[in-house]
Scaffold this motif. Structure first.
Motif, short mmCIF file in Angstrom:
data_model
loop_
_atom_site.label_atom_id
_atom_site.label_comp_id
_atom_site.label_asym_id
_atom_site.label_seq_id
_atom_site.Cartn_x
_atom_site.Cartn_y
_atom_site.Cartn_z
N HIS A 59 71.04 65.87 24.59
CA HIS A 59 72.35 65.48 25.04
C HIS A 59 72.28 65.51 26.70
O HIS A 59 71.51 66.16 27.32
N SER A 60 72.83 64.50 27.40
CA SER A 60 72.85 64.50 28.86
C SER A 60 74.29 64.03 29.26
O SER A 60 74.90 63.15 28.55
N ARG A 61 74.55 64.41 30.45
CA ARG A 61 75.98 64.12 31.13
C ARG A 61 75.71 62.84 32.04
O ARG A 61 76.63 62.31 32.43
N LYS A 62 74.40 62.27 32.11
CA LYS A 62 74.25 61.11 32.88
C LYS A 62 73.28 60.29 31.97
O LYS A 62 72.88 60.71 31.04
N MET B 235 75.20 55.70 30.35
CA MET B 235 75.99 56.69 30.83
C MET B 235 77.24 56.39 30.05
O MET B 235 77.90 55.35 29.98
N ARG C 21 82.27 61.78 28.43
CA ARG C 21 81.77 62.50 27.38
C ARG C 21 80.08 62.59 27.77
O ARG C 21 79.58 61.65 28.35
N SER C 22 79.54 63.40 27.08
CA SER C 22 78.25 63.56 27.29
C SER C 22 77.47 62.55 26.17
O SER C 22 78.17 62.29 25.18
N LYS D 49 74.33 61.51 23.43
CA LYS D 49 73.49 62.07 22.86
C LYS D 49 72.75 61.24 21.89
O LYS D 49 73.18 60.15 21.50
#
Ligand code: ZN
Length: 73
Positions: free
Chosen positions: A23-26, A49, A53-54, A56
């Protein structure tokens, strides 16, 4: 589209890797060299991105070696 990577052995120790998600927010970016970048002008944007939302992507990890493999489109 959501895909899952098949079971793989860790490339370092050979143990079976644990399935999960990264998971990443960027966005997740790639470069062939270790040079610092001022902006997000990297060689390749592996996972773009998502808005609000994040993101995945399916992945595999080895806790022993602290290695993660993840799949991108
Ligand atoms: Zn390992």
């Amino acid at each position: 589209m959501e895909r899952k990577i098949n079971t793989f052995s860790c490339p370092l120790c050979g143990q079976e890797m644990e399935e999960g998600y990264v998971h990443s927010r960027k966005q997740i970016l790639w470069s062939d060299d270790p040079k610092e970048r001022l902006y997000d002008l990297y060689d390749e944007n592996l996972v773009p991105m998502a808005i609000r939302r994040s993101i995945k992507v399916p992945g595999l990890r080895c806790k022993e070696c602290k290695v993660v493999l993840f799949e991108y489109e």
